[in-house]
Design a protein around this motif. Structure first.
Motif, PDB file in Angstrom:
ATOM      1  N   HIS A 296      31.992  -2.345 -31.628  1.00 54.78           N
ATOM      2  CA  HIS A 296      30.546  -2.459 -31.470  1.00 54.78           C
ATOM      3  C   HIS A 296      29.884  -1.714 -32.618  1.00 54.78           C
ATOM      4  O   HIS A 296      30.243  -0.574 -32.907  1.00 54.78           O
ATOM      5  CB  HIS A 296      30.099  -1.824 -30.157  1.00 54.78           C
ATOM      6  N   ARG A 297      28.933  -2.368 -33.240  1.00 63.76           N
ATOM      7  CA  ARG A 297      28.198  -1.724 -34.318  1.00 63.76           C
ATOM      8  C   ARG A 297      27.226  -0.734 -33.684  1.00 63.76           C
ATOM      9  O   ARG A 297      26.444  -1.098 -32.813  1.00 63.76           O
ATOM     10  CB  ARG A 297      27.420  -2.790 -35.056  1.00 63.76           C
ATOM     11  N   LEU A 298      27.298   0.536 -34.104  1.00 66.79           N
ATOM     12  CA  LEU A 298      26.409   1.526 -33.495  1.00 66.79           C
ATOM     13  C   LEU A 298      25.007   1.373 -34.077  1.00 66.79           C
ATOM     14  O   LEU A 298      24.854   1.118 -35.268  1.00 66.79           O
ATOM     15  CB  LEU A 298      26.924   2.934 -33.778  1.00 66.79           C
ATOM     16  N   PRO A 299      23.990   1.518 -33.245  1.00 64.37           N
ATOM     17  CA  PRO A 299      22.636   1.423 -33.771  1.00 64.37           C
ATOM     18  C   PRO A 299      22.361   2.590 -34.703  1.00 64.37           C
ATOM     19  O   PRO A 299      22.913   3.669 -34.536  1.00 64.37           O
ATOM     20  CB  PRO A 299      21.767   1.497 -32.523  1.00 64.37           C
ATOM     21  N   GLU A 300      21.538   2.337 -35.693  1.00 62.46           N
ATOM     22  CA  GLU A 300      21.167   3.433 -36.583  1.00 62.46           C
ATOM     23  C   GLU A 300      20.335   4.415 -35.778  1.00 62.46           C
ATOM     24  O   GLU A 300      19.350   4.046 -35.158  1.00 62.46           O
ATOM     25  CB  GLU A 300      20.330   2.897 -37.740  1.00 62.46           C
ATOM     26  N   ARG A 301      20.752   5.668 -35.793  1.00 67.45           N
ATOM     27  CA  ARG A 301      20.081   6.629 -34.925  1.00 67.45           C
ATOM     28  C   ARG A 301      19.052   7.415 -35.718  1.00 67.45           C
ATOM     29  O   ARG A 301      19.320   7.926 -36.784  1.00 67.45           O
ATOM     30  CB  ARG A 301      21.096   7.600 -34.364  1.00 67.45           C
ATOM     31  N   LEU A 302      17.875   7.490 -35.171  1.00 66.31           N
ATOM     32  CA  LEU A 302      16.850   8.318 -35.790  1.00 66.31           C
ATOM     33  C   LEU A 302      16.467   9.391 -34.791  1.00 66.31           C
ATOM     34  O   LEU A 302      16.300   9.114 -33.611  1.00 66.31           O
ATOM     35  CB  LEU A 302      15.619   7.478 -36.121  1.00 66.31           C
ATOM     36  N   VAL A 303      16.360  10.601 -35.263  1.00 61.91           N
ATOM     37  CA  VAL A 303      15.924  11.651 -34.348  1.00 61.91           C
ATOM     38  C   VAL A 303      14.452  11.418 -34.060  1.00 61.91           C
ATOM     39  O   VAL A 303      13.640  11.283 -34.961  1.00 61.91           O
ATOM     40  CB  VAL A 303      16.130  13.032 -34.976  1.00 61.91           C
ATOM     41  N   ALA A 304      14.148  11.339 -32.792  1.00 58.20           N
ATOM     42  CA  ALA A 304      12.807  10.918 -32.427  1.00 58.20           C
ATOM     43  C   ALA A 304      12.023  12.040 -31.773  1.00 58.20           C
ATOM     44  O   ALA A 304      11.157  11.805 -30.953  1.00 58.20           O
ATOM     45  CB  ALA A 304      12.890   9.715 -31.510  1.00 58.20           C
ATOM     46  N   VAL A 305      12.357  13.277 -32.104  1.00 58.97           N
ATOM     47  CA  VAL A 305      11.551  14.363 -31.560  1.00 58.97           C
ATOM     48  C   VAL A 305      10.260  14.365 -32.363  1.00 58.97           C
ATOM     49  O   VAL A 305      10.179  14.921 -33.440  1.00 58.97           O
ATOM     50  CB  VAL A 305      12.255  15.715 -31.714  1.00 58.97           C
ATOM     51  N   ARG A 306       9.290  13.696 -31.848  1.00 57.98           N
ATOM     52  CA  ARG A 306       8.055  13.573 -32.614  1.00 57.98           C
ATOM     53  C   ARG A 306       6.876  13.711 -31.667  1.00 57.98           C
ATOM     54  O   ARG A 306       6.364  12.762 -31.133  1.00 57.98           O
ATOM     55  CB  ARG A 306       7.993  12.198 -33.281  1.00 57.98           C
ATOM     56  N   ASP A 307       6.493  14.907 -31.410  1.00 58.34           N
ATOM     57  CA  ASP A 307       5.217  15.072 -30.733  1.00 58.34           C
ATOM     58  C   ASP A 307       4.586  16.316 -31.324  1.00 58.34           C
ATOM     59  O   ASP A 307       5.186  17.002 -32.148  1.00 58.34           O
ATOM     60  CB  ASP A 307       5.375  15.141 -29.220  1.00 58.34           C
ATOM     61  N   ASP A 308       3.390  16.607 -30.913  1.00 54.80           N
ATOM     62  CA  ASP A 308       2.662  17.676 -31.584  1.00 54.80           C
ATOM     63  C   ASP A 308       2.867  19.029 -30.923  1.00 54.80           C
ATOM     64  O   ASP A 308       2.187  19.981 -31.262  1.00 54.80           O
ATOM     65  CB  ASP A 308       1.166  17.322 -31.631  1.00 54.80           C
ATOM     66  N   SER A 309       3.827  19.082 -29.981  1.00 50.94           N
ATOM     67  CA  SER A 309       4.010  20.371 -29.321  1.00 50.94           C
ATOM     68  C   SER A 309       4.513  21.390 -30.335  1.00 50.94           C
ATOM     69  O   SER A 309       5.245  21.062 -31.266  1.00 50.94           O
ATOM     70  CB  SER A 309       4.997  20.224 -28.178  1.00 50.94           C
ATOM     71  N   LYS A 310       4.111  22.597 -30.124  1.00 50.47           N
ATOM     72  CA  LYS A 310       4.456  23.659 -31.057  1.00 50.47           C
ATOM     73  C   LYS A 310       5.886  24.094 -30.802  1.00 50.47           C
ATOM     74  O   LYS A 310       6.267  24.305 -29.656  1.00 50.47           O
ATOM     75  CB  LYS A 310       3.506  24.828 -30.803  1.00 50.47           C
ATOM     76  N   PRO A 311       6.725  24.219 -31.839  1.00 51.64           N
ATOM     77  CA  PRO A 311       8.098  24.641 -31.601  1.00 51.64           C
ATOM     78  C   PRO A 311       8.159  26.056 -31.039  1.00 51.64           C
ATOM     79  O   PRO A 311       7.346  26.908 -31.412  1.00 51.64           O
ATOM     80  CB  PRO A 311       8.742  24.572 -32.976  1.00 51.64           C
ATOM     81  N   LEU A 312       9.108  26.264 -30.157  1.00 52.04           N
ATOM     82  CA  LEU A 312       9.209  27.550 -29.481  1.00 52.04           C
ATOM     83  C   LEU A 312      10.644  28.040 -29.621  1.00 52.04           C
ATOM     84  O   LEU A 312      11.572  27.379 -29.162  1.00 52.04           O
ATOM     85  CB  LEU A 312       8.853  27.337 -28.004  1.00 52.04           C
ATOM     86  N   PRO A 313      10.841  29.175 -30.274  1.00 49.41           N
ATOM     87  CA  PRO A 313      12.215  29.646 -30.468  1.00 49.41           C
ATOM     88  C   PRO A 313      12.893  29.904 -29.129  1.00 49.41           C
ATOM     89  O   PRO A 313      12.243  30.275 -28.159  1.00 49.41           O
ATOM     90  CB  PRO A 313      12.050  30.949 -31.239  1.00 49.41           C
ATOM     91  N   LEU A 314      14.193  29.707 -29.118  1.00 48.32           N
ATOM     92  CA  LEU A 314      14.969  29.876 -27.899  1.00 48.32           C
ATOM     93  C   LEU A 314      15.942  31.017 -28.157  1.00 48.32           C
ATOM     94  O   LEU A 314      16.712  30.973 -29.108  1.00 48.32           O
ATOM     95  CB  LEU A 314      15.721  28.571 -27.605  1.00 48.32           C
ATOM     96  N   ASN A 315      15.864  32.068 -27.340  1.00 47.26           N
ATOM     97  CA  ASN A 315      16.740  33.210 -27.625  1.00 47.26           C
ATOM     98  C   ASN A 315      18.024  33.166 -26.809  1.00 47.26           C
ATOM     99  O   ASN A 315      18.585  34.176 -26.462  1.00 47.26           O
ATOM    100  CB  ASN A 315      15.992  34.517 -27.403  1.00 47.26           C
ATOM    101  N   VAL A 316      18.453  31.948 -26.483  1.00 46.63           N
ATOM    102  CA  VAL A 316      19.748  31.778 -25.833  1.00 46.63           C
ATOM    103  C   VAL A 316      20.645  31.063 -26.829  1.00 46.63           C
ATOM    104  O   VAL A 316      20.278  30.014 -27.329  1.00 46.63           O
ATOM    105  CB  VAL A 316      19.608  30.897 -24.572  1.00 46.63           C
ATOM    106  N   PRO A 317      21.792  31.647 -27.153  1.00 43.08           N
ATOM    107  CA  PRO A 317      22.671  30.941 -28.097  1.00 43.08           C
ATOM    108  C   PRO A 317      23.259  29.685 -27.445  1.00 43.08           C
ATOM    109  O   PRO A 317      23.705  29.730 -26.303  1.00 43.08           O
ATOM    110  CB  PRO A 317      23.765  31.963 -28.395  1.00 43.08           C
ATOM    111  N   LEU A 318      23.231  28.577 -28.185  1.00 39.74           N
ATOM    112  CA  LEU A 318      23.716  27.309 -27.634  1.00 39.74           C
ATOM    113  C   LEU A 318      24.827  26.744 -28.495  1.00 39.74           C
ATOM    114  O   LEU A 318      24.765  26.815 -29.721  1.00 39.74           O
ATOM    115  CB  LEU A 318      22.585  26.280 -27.581  1.00 39.74           C
ATOM    116  N   ALA A 319      25.838  26.193 -27.844  1.00 40.44           N
ATOM    117  CA  ALA A 319      26.897  25.490 -28.581  1.00 40.44           C
ATOM    118  C   ALA A 319      26.331  24.165 -29.083  1.00 40.44           C
ATOM    119  O   ALA A 319      25.269  23.728 -28.648  1.00 40.44           O
ATOM    120  CB  ALA A 319      28.094  25.247 -27.672  1.00 40.44           C
ATOM    121  N   ILE A 320      27.068  23.541 -30.017  1.00 40.70           N
ATOM    122  CA  ILE A 320      26.576  22.301 -30.623  1.00 40.70           C
ATOM    123  C   ILE A 320      26.271  21.239 -29.573  1.00 40.70           C
ATOM    124  O   ILE A 320      25.206  20.631 -29.568  1.00 40.70           O
ATOM    125  CB  ILE A 320      27.628  21.744 -31.618  1.00 40.70           C
ATOM    126  N   ASP A 321      27.221  21.030 -28.628  1.00 37.53           N
ATOM    127  CA  ASP A 321      26.999  19.963 -27.647  1.00 37.53           C
ATOM    128  C   ASP A 321      25.799  20.280 -26.769  1.00 37.53           C
ATOM    129  O   ASP A 321      25.088  19.388 -26.305  1.00 37.53           O
ATOM    130  CB  ASP A 321      28.266  19.719 -26.820  1.00 37.53           C
TER     131      ASP A 321
END
Lengths: 499, 225
Positions: free
Chosen positions: B149-174
């Motif tokens: 199966h051909r994978l669809p081209e993926r675009l990151v779609a995080v697109r809104d005007d909310s203000k980014p907020l740092p997260l002080n919890v370390p997260l693994a990649i997944d």
């Protein structure tokens, strides 16, 4: 439904990939599924055979059997769904609840909905979600919104594949009948099955359909279930729920061990609160759009990014009109055209043949050696180039075995075997006309000698190469006896003075 | 080990390629589309060429030959491994080690179509795809190719005007990916369900709600960082 125990990787997939996941679900539990399948479908088959032999309308049997399909689909669906959410397949219980499933799926058994074109995605709603009436309709509308095309496509594929098995087995069986014994063509035979009055023919037809359908029905149910699960994974973000739950439980495990450690090590601990992120100066005002615009303009104004160039080309001043030929006779036009085309095509084909011959001639070096297996006539080359250097008669001693022995006695074992290897390669080329590719590695030499020299020589050559490779790259030199055997063999293989 | 729909290959560089191997449903529909295209091609050619008499029927036979033996090969080699039917179904042919299919692979798999088609309607090909682990027909097995199966081209779609907020919890990649995926897909999911999902993370990020989680994701996405 327990998403913690789910036994397949959930993520939003393309619909057809999801269908394949469903097929894999069926494959994983094929044994249990087929036990349940035969336990429920064989009674139906017996019923249908009864109609063939006992009722006045044997042709009805196939229709009855086909109409009751949803009854036998239900156990398959039950087993794969149970297994997906971490349960074990319980074949006995599944078979016993077949009547209950049939009642839940009554929509597809008792009404024209039996003809639903995407039943494989509609059945999970009635059977697994146990919805009916307006709730079912609402649910089905949501699913159909994104799935109907694929559900119908799956049904189309399924019926074609059933036909493939049905006709394939029929044709296969027919080709096995010797021509003397059959007076019909395959086509006639297939038609005679449908037209025959004989009850045996109806029964054979039914059994053939049963075979094809047994193979494919679990596949069909599985693929539809895959489509259904994928749709819900998308709509309800099951994969995100699984990931979030995993995140929490991972931290709970760490926290538990940490807590124990802390209790042992420190009497009191204060956890620092996170920084007040809203007041973080690093983020203040970075979102202002005007800043972007200026920076972007400045960047694009940069000369390195202005991507234009001037190019001078010749162009014809006046268009030459090629379609200026007047029509000749009205009726002859096609004949003339036809003659013209046939000449052009014939000419073109000959040109093609000529080009092919030319190409083969130009590339003769590539394929000639494969045709000529024997030693090549003509002067053998004076020097041979292999990976790591060139070998010529001047670089080799006259008495190779003696030179090898003296090097070995000196303790230069690697050099000794290298000499033996190079001498063998050169002898194969010079005496037996083996043709090597340029910069041949050990394995390439071996392959060439194997292909072009006789069996005894290539066997000997193989033992030389293996010993050399073992010594050079594996640092495992042969014993003195092994070396002596090799050197004796050299004399025999390449006809120098006896060692 | 969770069941998945991919065929995984570990490269020498230590990267795992996950190829979503395509099964019967998509492949048979792709075949059907190709068959319809070819049939229409014959139909049109037959009508157009009948005006040319014997030269026309000669040309028609040449075209027939080309359609049978070259249609698949040429498309697979020059059009990214997909005939029009495969393209429509989002499929493509690959070598089973993940490299693009070349002349030899494509020619072998399409010459052996003649075997797959036996005894007349692709029964052998069907059985081979049905029972083989990577859904390969006999031609695929001989040529070492798979259909994926051909994978669809993926675009990151995080697109809104909310203000980014740092997260002080370390997260693994997944885990970061899960958070981003949440923010990307939240728009297409029922609001109640979104709130329910966000609540799941309450033990890690106390008092979190969907809006806040999206802002964290926005921060993770690295816009402006």
């Amino acid at each position: 439904m327990n998403l913690d125990a789910v036994t397949a990787e959930l993520r939003p997939r393309s619909a057809w990939e999801a269908a394949d996941l469903g097929v894999r679900l069926v494959r994983r539990d094929a044994a249990a599924i087929y036990r349940a399948w035969f336990a429920t479908s064989l009674p139906l088959l017996v019923l249908a055979l009864g109609i063939v032999y006992l009722s006045p309308w044997p042709g009805l049997a196939l229709l009855v059997y086909w109409w009751l399909e949803p009854v036998v689909d239900a156990p398959v669906l039950d087993i794969i769904s149970r297994r997906l959410f971490g349960g074990a397949p319980e074949v006995g219980r599944t078979i016993r609840s077949t009547p209950a499933f049939a009642w839940r799926n009554r929509l597809f058994l008792l009404t024209p909905w039996r003809l639903h074109f995407a039943r494989s995605i509609a059945m999970p709603v009635t059977q697994l979600e146990r919805l009916s009436g307006s709730e079912r309709r609402k649910r089905a509308a949501v699913l159909n919104n994104s799935l109907l095309n694929h559900g119908v496509g799956l049904t189309v594929a399924y019926h074609h594949l059933v036909a493939v098995v049905y006709l394939g087995v029929l044709l296969g069986a027919l080709t096995l009948i010797p021509v003397e014994y059959r007076s019909w063509s395959a086509f006639d035979f297939a038609f005679s099955l449908f037209e025959a009055d004989s009850r045996h023919a109806s029964a054979a037809n039914l059994l053939l359909f049963y075979l094809a359908q047994s193979l494919l029905e679990p596949w069909f149910v599985g693929a539809g279930f895959g489509l259904y699960i994928n749709c819900r994974t998308r709509l309800e973000a099951w994969d995100i729920e699984v990931a979030f739950r995993r995140m929490v439980s991972r931290r709970a495990a760490i926290a538990a061990s940490l807590l124990i450690a802390v209790c042992i090590a420190l009497p009191a601990v204060s956890l620092a609160d996170g920084a007040d992120a809203d007041n973080d100066p690093g983020f203040a005002g970075y979102w202002a759009e005007s800043d972007y615009a200026e920076a972007l303009d400045a960047t694009f104004a940069d000369e390195a990014l202005t991507d234009s160039e001037t190019r001078m080309v010749w162009r014809p001043k006046y268009e030459f009109d090629a379609d200026d030929e007047a029509d000749t006779g009205e009726s002859d036009v096609f004949r003339v055209l036809s003659l013209l085309v046939s000449y052009v095509v014939e000419f073109g084909l000959w040109v093609l043949v000529g080009l092919l011959a030319l190409w083969l001639y130009l590339r003769r070096d590539l394929w000639l050696p494969f045709l000529a297996r024997g030693p090549r006539r003509g002067q053998p080359p004076r020097r041979v180039s292999i990976a790591g250097g060139e070998i010529s008669a001047e670089t080799l001693p006259d008495d190779v075995p003696a030179a090898v022995r003296s090097l070995w006695a000196n303790g230069q074992r690697r050099e000794a075997l290298s000499l033996l290897y190079r001498a063998s390669v050169f002898a194969s080329v010079a005496q037996h006309g083996v043709r090597l590719p340029d910069s041949a590695t050990e394995s390439a030499c071996l392959k060439a000698v194997d292909a072009q020299a006789d069996a005894a020589r290539s066997r000997y050559f193989r033992s030389v190469v293996e010993t050399w490779v073992r010594t050079a790259y594996g640092a495992r030199p042969p014993s003195v006896e092994e070396l002596e055997t090799l050197l004796k063999g050299y004399g025999m293989a390449f006809g120098t003075e006896a060692a | 080990m969770l069941l998945d729909s991919t065929h995984n290959i570990a490269t020498p560089e230590g990267i795992e390629l996950r190829l979503p191997v395509a099964g019967l449903a998509a492949r048979s529909l792709a075949w059907l589309i190709d068959a319809i295209i070819k049939f229409l091609g014959f139909f049109v050619a037959a009508i157009a060429l009948q005006f040319l008499g014997t030269a026309g029927s000669g040309l028609f036979l040449i075209g027939l030959f080309a359609m049978f033996w070259l249609y698949n090969v040429l498309f697979e080699v020059f059009a990214g491994g997909a005939t029009p039917g495969k393209k429509a179904m989002g499929l493509k042919v690959m070598n089973s080690n993940g490299t693009p299919v070349g002349w030899s692979g494509s020619v072998i798999r399409n010459l052996l179509r003649a075997v797959d088609v036996l005894p007349g309607c692709y029964l052998l090909g069907f059985l081979s795809v049905f029972f083989s682990a990577r859904f390969q027909r006999l031609g695929d097995l001989a040529a070492g190719t798979i259909v994926v199966h051909r994978l669809p081209e993926r675009l990151v779609a995080v697109r809104d005007d909310s203000k980014p907020l740092p997260l002080n919890v370390p997260l693994a990649i997944d885990e970061q990916q899960a958070l981003l995926s949440f923010a990307e897909r939240a728009g297409g999911i029922n609001d109640d369900r979104v709130a329910e999902l966000a609540e799941l993370l309450d033990p890690i990020i106390p008092g979190v709600d969907a809006e806040q989680l999206k802002r964290h994701a926005h921060w993770l996405a690295g816009v402006g960082r």
